[in-house]
Design an enzyme around this catalytic site. Structure first.
Site, short mmCIF file in Angstrom:
data_model
loop_
_atom_site.label_atom_id
_atom_site.label_comp_id
_atom_site.label_asym_id
_atom_site.label_seq_id
_atom_site.Cartn_x
_atom_site.Cartn_y
_atom_site.Cartn_z
CG ASP A 134 -2.07 0.99 1.07
OD1 ASP A 134 -2.46 1.27 -0.09
OD2 ASP A 134 -2.56 1.49 2.08
CG HIS A 141 -4.86 10.47 2.66
ND1 HIS A 141 -5.94 10.33 3.50
CD2 HIS A 141 -3.93 9.59 3.09
CE1 HIS A 141 -5.67 9.39 4.40
NE2 HIS A 141 -4.46 8.93 4.18
NE ARG A 150 4.34 15.49 10.39
CZ ARG A 150 3.80 14.29 10.12
NH1 ARG A 150 3.74 13.38 11.06
NH2 ARG A 150 3.36 14.01 8.92
CD GLU A 206 -6.41 4.75 4.45
OE1 GLU A 206 -5.69 4.05 3.72
OE2 GLU A 206 -5.97 5.43 5.40
CD GLU A 208 -5.41 2.96 -0.36
OE1 GLU A 208 -4.56 2.35 -1.05
OE2 GLU A 208 -5.31 3.11 0.88
CG ASP A 240 -5.72 0.51 3.57
OD1 ASP A 240 -5.76 -0.55 4.21
OD2 ASP A 240 -4.85 1.39 3.76
NE ARG A 244 -8.36 6.29 9.40
CZ ARG A 244 -7.62 6.12 8.33
NH1 ARG A 244 -6.36 5.72 8.42
NH2 ARG A 244 -8.12 6.35 7.14
CD GLN A 247 -3.49 4.34 10.59
OE1 GLN A 247 -4.72 4.30 10.42
NE2 GLN A 247 -2.68 4.84 9.69
CE LYS A 260 -3.79 1.97 7.25
NZ LYS A 260 -4.58 2.87 6.38
CB THR A 264 -7.40 -4.95 1.81
OG1 THR A 264 -6.47 -4.67 2.87
CG2 THR A 264 -7.30 -3.89 0.75
CB THR A 367 -6.43 7.85 1.22
OG1 THR A 367 -6.28 6.77 2.13
CG2 THR A 367 -7.86 8.36 1.27
CD GLU A 381 -8.13 12.57 3.94
OE1 GLU A 381 -8.37 11.40 3.58
OE2 GLU A 381 -7.70 13.45 3.17
MN MN Z 1 -4.11 3.06 2.63
#
Ligand code: MN
Length: 434
Positions: A134, A141, A150, A206, A208, A240, A244, A247, A260, A264, A367, A381
């Protein structure tokens, strides 16, 4: 020109079909009522059964070799034949299924050759996937997610030099329709210093693009970017699914792992490079001040037409919406032109160190969000990490996915003067943790 809108099929449902007109001809693996999985081609509301077509003597030469390689319930050997066999099969299918085909009578007489793409046809993974990688090439994204962590420095310094990726899990890739069991794992509750164990509370999707590897390479031999496009057998949609909360706790320092690898989902039809030819574009120019790709990632022809203009859509259907007969809610409408690197650059980069790619390997693009709020490819997001719930016509709210929620991915390619094609759906419904 096989792509023009005037090329029609004698199969009425193919003409103007939103996904599978004659110009698409995607390959897949299907079965009926528990029969052995076999290869077929989607055409309108039907599947053209390649094994039955072969038995009826409809193929010869390279096209016949291509069909023979597709037998046995997986397309790996067919992918390995490369472009010329794929093109030969496409040319033959256009003859067989095009308006004015002299073999229409023969195909119709063979009751088993053309099957309704209906409830009793089950679609499977198109190939035995040895390895799944991936990537993270959706730059919008990457910026959006980076901003959550950040705010002053969303993109890390390597992003514009390295097509960032990680090795995913091949064993849990499933075809559209497979249920999505809510995973359990370790999470760190806000304000705590020690984790708890339990069902994921921040389940996400996600959006993709999936990339199927055709011919691989020997270990030690890099695939040059100028040849990399030839190593791609086709494309699909890929969800995907992401936990969260798991993760956030596990990803440092080596990246995502159990957040993850629980499942999938992919769309089961392989849309070929030939079908996508009219929808190729120049790779969008990099913003002023961005570095040029290093030489091993830069090919003028790839830059001139290595990008794809595919409209990508995500929809949500909750249990309550289903009961109230409400239409699925569109969560995002994006485009594959949001890829910062081309598919060929991903192949070149993946193999540049000598890593062996094999037929039937699968890449995820990462993504593919767009710059606009209506173009986001994940709930992370859209809700800014769970801060801004979305409101649904059912009166419900969502920050992340609940049990019973179904995510539907769709794709569509349109261009003036050309037949539109689609990818078919990639669906998955969340079921409670066990
Ligand atoms: Mn992904």
């Amino acid at each position: 020109m096989t792509q023009s809108t005037s090329t029609r099929s004698w199969i009425a449902s193919a003409n103007g079909h939103s996904d599978f007109p004659l110009q698409n001809l995607p390959m897949g693996i299907f079965s009926i009522d528990g029969s052995a999985p076999r290869s077929g081609v989607a055409i309108g509301d039907a599947i053209f059964d390649l094994e039955a077509g072969l038995a009826a003597g409809l193929f010869e030469g390279q096209a016949k070799a291509a069909v023979e390689a597709s037998l046995g319930g997986a397309l790996n050997a067919y992918f390995a034949l490369g472009r010329s066999a794929r093109v030969a099969l496409r040319e033959r299918l256009l003859e067989l299924l095009g308006e004015g085909s002299t073999l229409r009578g023969k195909i119709e007489a063979q009751g088993a050759t053309l099957l309704p793409l209906a409830a009793d046809c089950q679609l499977h993974l198109p190939a035995k996937i040895g390895d799944y990688t991936d990537f993270y090439v959706g730059i919008e994204h990457a910026k959006n997610v980076g901003k959550l962590f950040r705010p002053d420095n969303p993109l890390l310094p390597n992003y514009k030099y390295v097509p960032i990726g990680y090795h995913g899990r091949a064993s849990t890739i499933r075809a559209s329709g497979a249920e999505v069991r809510r995973p359990k794992g370790q999470t760190l509750p806000a304000g705590q210093t020690e984790p708890t164990f339990g069902p994921c509370a921040r389940l996400d999707y996600e959006l993709e693009l999936g990339i199927w590897i055709g011919q691989g390479n020997d270990m030690g031999d890099a695939i040059p970017v100028s040849e990399a496009g030839e190593h791609i057998a086709g494309f699909c949609l890929l969800n995907d699914w992401s936990a969260r909360d798991i993760q956030a706790w596990e990803y440092q320092p080596l990246g995502p792992f159990l957040s993850k690898s629980f499942i999938t989902s992919i769309s089961p039809w392989v849309v070929t490079a030939e079908a996508l030819e009219p929808f190729r574009r120049a790779q969008p120019a990099r913003p002023e001040g961005d570095p040029q790709p290093l030489a091993y990632l830069l090919d003028p022809k790839d830059q001139a037409n290595g990008a794809l203009d595919i409209e990508l859509e995500v929809l949500l259907l909750t249990e309550s919406m289903r009961k109230q007969n409400l239409p699925a809610h569109r969560l995002g409408l994006s485009n594959s032109l949001n890829m910062y690197w081309t598919a060929a650059q991903l192949v070149a980069h993946h193999s540049v160190n000598g890593c062996q790619l094999q037929s039937g390997d699968l890449f995820g693009s990462g993504t593919l969000s767009g710059p606009d709020r209506s173009q986001l490819g994940s709930l992370l997001e859209i809700t800014e990490g769970g801060k801004l719930p979305i409101e649904l016509a059912s009166g419900e709210e969502r920050k992340f996915l609940e049990d019973g929620d179904e995510i539907i991915l769709r794709a569509r390619c349109t261009r003036e003067g050309y037949a539109s094609i689609g990818f078919g759906e990639c669906r998955g419904k969340v079921v409670a943790a066990r």
